[in-house]
Scaffold this motif. Structure first.
Motif, PDB file in Angstrom:
ATOM      1  N   GLN A  34     106.344 -21.095-131.856  1.00 15.97           N
ATOM      2  CA  GLN A  34     106.850 -22.011-130.831  1.00 15.97           C
ATOM      3  C   GLN A  34     105.730 -22.478-129.911  1.00 15.97           C
ATOM      4  O   GLN A  34     104.675 -21.845-129.821  1.00 15.97           O
ATOM      5  CB  GLN A  34     107.959 -21.350-130.012  1.00 15.97           C
ATOM      6  N   THR A  35     105.984 -23.589-129.222  1.00 14.52           N
ATOM      7  CA  THR A  35     105.011 -24.150-128.287  1.00 14.52           C
ATOM      8  C   THR A  35     105.721 -24.540-126.996  1.00 14.52           C
ATOM      9  O   THR A  35     106.947 -24.637-126.964  1.00 14.52           O
ATOM     10  CB  THR A  35     104.326 -25.408-128.875  1.00 14.52           C
ATOM     11  N   GLY A  36     104.932 -24.753-125.944  1.00 15.79           N
ATOM     12  CA  GLY A  36     105.499 -25.256-124.695  1.00 15.79           C
ATOM     13  C   GLY A  36     105.103 -24.447-123.468  1.00 15.79           C
ATOM     14  O   GLY A  36     104.338 -23.480-123.535  1.00 15.79           O
ATOM     15  N   ALA A  37     105.668 -24.874-122.339  1.00 16.40           N
ATOM     16  CA  ALA A  37     105.341 -24.270-121.043  1.00 16.40           C
ATOM     17  C   ALA A  37     105.796 -22.815-120.965  1.00 16.40           C
ATOM     18  O   ALA A  37     105.117 -21.987-120.343  1.00 16.40           O
ATOM     19  CB  ALA A  37     105.966 -25.088-119.916  1.00 16.40           C
ATOM     20  N   ALA A  38     106.918 -22.483-121.578  1.00 16.00           N
ATOM     21  CA  ALA A  38     107.395 -21.091-121.534  1.00 16.00           C
ATOM     22  C   ALA A  38     106.423 -20.172-122.279  1.00 16.00           C
ATOM     23  O   ALA A  38     106.201 -19.028-121.860  1.00 16.00           O
ATOM     24  CB  ALA A  38     108.793 -20.985-122.126  1.00 16.00           C
ATOM     25  N   VAL A  39     105.840 -20.667-123.354  1.00 15.95           N
ATOM     26  CA  VAL A  39     104.843 -19.881-124.099  1.00 15.95           C
ATOM     27  C   VAL A  39     103.604 -19.692-123.210  1.00 15.95           C
ATOM     28  O   VAL A  39     103.049 -18.589-123.142  1.00 15.95           O
ATOM     29  CB  VAL A  39     104.475 -20.560-125.436  1.00 15.95           C
ATOM     30  N   LYS A  40     103.186 -20.765-122.510  1.00 14.36           N
ATOM     31  CA  LYS A  40     102.054 -20.639-121.579  1.00 14.36           C
ATOM     32  C   LYS A  40     102.345 -19.583-120.513  1.00 14.36           C
ATOM     33  O   LYS A  40     101.474 -18.801-120.148  1.00 14.36           O
ATOM     34  CB  LYS A  40     101.774 -21.969-120.878  1.00 14.36           C
ATOM     35  N   GLN A  41     103.575 -19.577-120.015  1.00 11.32           N
ATOM     36  CA  GLN A  41     103.970 -18.590-118.994  1.00 11.32           C
ATOM     37  C   GLN A  41     103.831 -17.177-119.553  1.00 11.32           C
ATOM     38  O   GLN A  41     103.272 -16.300-118.896  1.00 11.32           O
ATOM     39  CB  GLN A  41     105.410 -18.847-118.536  1.00 11.32           C
ATOM     40  N   ALA A  42     104.327 -16.965-120.754  1.00 13.54           N
ATOM     41  CA  ALA A  42     104.239 -15.640-121.376  1.00 13.54           C
ATOM     42  C   ALA A  42     102.778 -15.247-121.614  1.00 13.54           C
ATOM     43  O   ALA A  42     102.403 -14.086-121.409  1.00 13.54           O
ATOM     44  CB  ALA A  42     105.027 -15.613-122.677  1.00 13.54           C
ATOM     45  N   GLN A  43     101.949 -16.199-122.026  1.00 13.33           N
ATOM     46  CA  GLN A  43     100.528 -15.912-122.238  1.00 13.33           C
ATOM     47  C   GLN A  43      99.858 -15.514-120.920  1.00 13.33           C
ATOM     48  O   GLN A  43      99.115 -14.539-120.855  1.00 13.33           O
ATOM     49  CB  GLN A  43      99.825 -17.138-122.842  1.00 13.33           C
ATOM     50  N   CYS A  44     100.143 -16.259-119.875  1.00 15.34           N
ATOM     51  CA  CYS A  44      99.572 -15.967-118.562  1.00 15.34           C
ATOM     52  C   CYS A  44     100.010 -14.583-118.075  1.00 15.34           C
ATOM     53  O   CYS A  44      99.190 -13.789-117.611  1.00 15.34           O
ATOM     54  CB  CYS A  44      99.998 -17.046-117.574  1.00 15.34           C
ATOM     55  N   LEU A  45     101.309 -14.299-118.171  1.00 16.20           N
ATOM     56  CA  LEU A  45     101.828 -13.010-117.730  1.00 16.20           C
ATOM     57  C   LEU A  45     101.226 -11.857-118.538  1.00 16.20           C
ATOM     58  O   LEU A  45     100.942 -10.788-117.990  1.00 16.20           O
ATOM     59  CB  LEU A  45     103.354 -12.984-117.822  1.00 16.20           C
ATOM     60  N   SER A  46     101.017 -12.076-119.832  1.00 19.48           N
ATOM     61  CA  SER A  46     100.438 -11.012-120.663  1.00 19.48           C
ATOM     62  C   SER A  46      99.008 -10.698-120.244  1.00 19.48           C
ATOM     63  O   SER A  46      98.524  -9.592-120.451  1.00 19.48           O
ATOM     64  CB  SER A  46     100.496 -11.387-122.148  1.00 19.48           C
ATOM     65  N   ASN A  47      98.337 -11.665-119.632  1.00 15.57           N
ATOM     66  CA  ASN A  47      96.956 -11.449-119.183  1.00 15.57           C
ATOM     67  C   ASN A  47      96.866 -10.603-117.919  1.00 15.57           C
ATOM     68  O   ASN A  47      95.780 -10.175-117.535  1.00 15.57           O
ATOM     69  CB  ASN A  47      96.260 -12.788-118.946  1.00 15.57           C
TER      70      ASN A  47
END
Length: 146
Positions: free
Chosen positions: A74-87
């Protein structure tokens, strides 16, 4: 008012002692009880595992209330949010660039984060995984896969 004789005074003090401590004794007990309660509370704070909490300012690609189910590809802003939070997780795991693409590197990291919290290591970001992402543990003793 009538004067008390020596015998009357002795009886009065004997009755007071039998009745229990006066105001000073009760105050001392309250202070001791309060001190013990505060000391116990302080020890409990030290015994609780420390958890970091992600703030919306650090990762603000989507609303913190919006938590869709995300899967590999999947792609999109929610994926970016999850990536940021995982960092926000410290330690060995690599940091993910917030590309908005749920790729193999993100799948591996999400499975690791799920394993750290005893969640099924399926790589699907759903309600429980979002909760863990927003409230990461400071340390994980689950080894990061090679």
């Amino acid at each position: 008012m009538e004067k008390m004789g020596l015998t009357d005074r002795r009886r009065f003090h004997t009755v007071q002692q039998a009745a229990g401590p006066g105001r000073n004794g009760m105050r001392q007990r309250k202070v001791i009880t309060l001190g013990a309660a505060l000391g116990t509370g302080s020890l409990l704070v030290l015994a609780v595992p420390q958890i970091a909490s992600a703030t919306p300012r650090e990762c603000s690609y989507i609303s913190t209330a919006f938590r869709p189910t995300l899967t590999y590809g999947q792609t999109g802003a929610a994926v970016k949010q999850a990536q940021c939070l995982s960092n926000l997780w410290g330690g060995q795991p690599p940091k993910l660039a917030p590309t908005g693409v749920f790729d193999v590197a993100m799948l591996k990291k999400i499975k690791w984060i799920q394993g750290c919290h005893g969640l099924p290591e399926n790589g699907v970001i759903e309600t429980r995984t979002w909760q863990v992402l927003y409230h990461p543990a400071l340390d994980c003793y689950h080894p990061y896969p090679a």
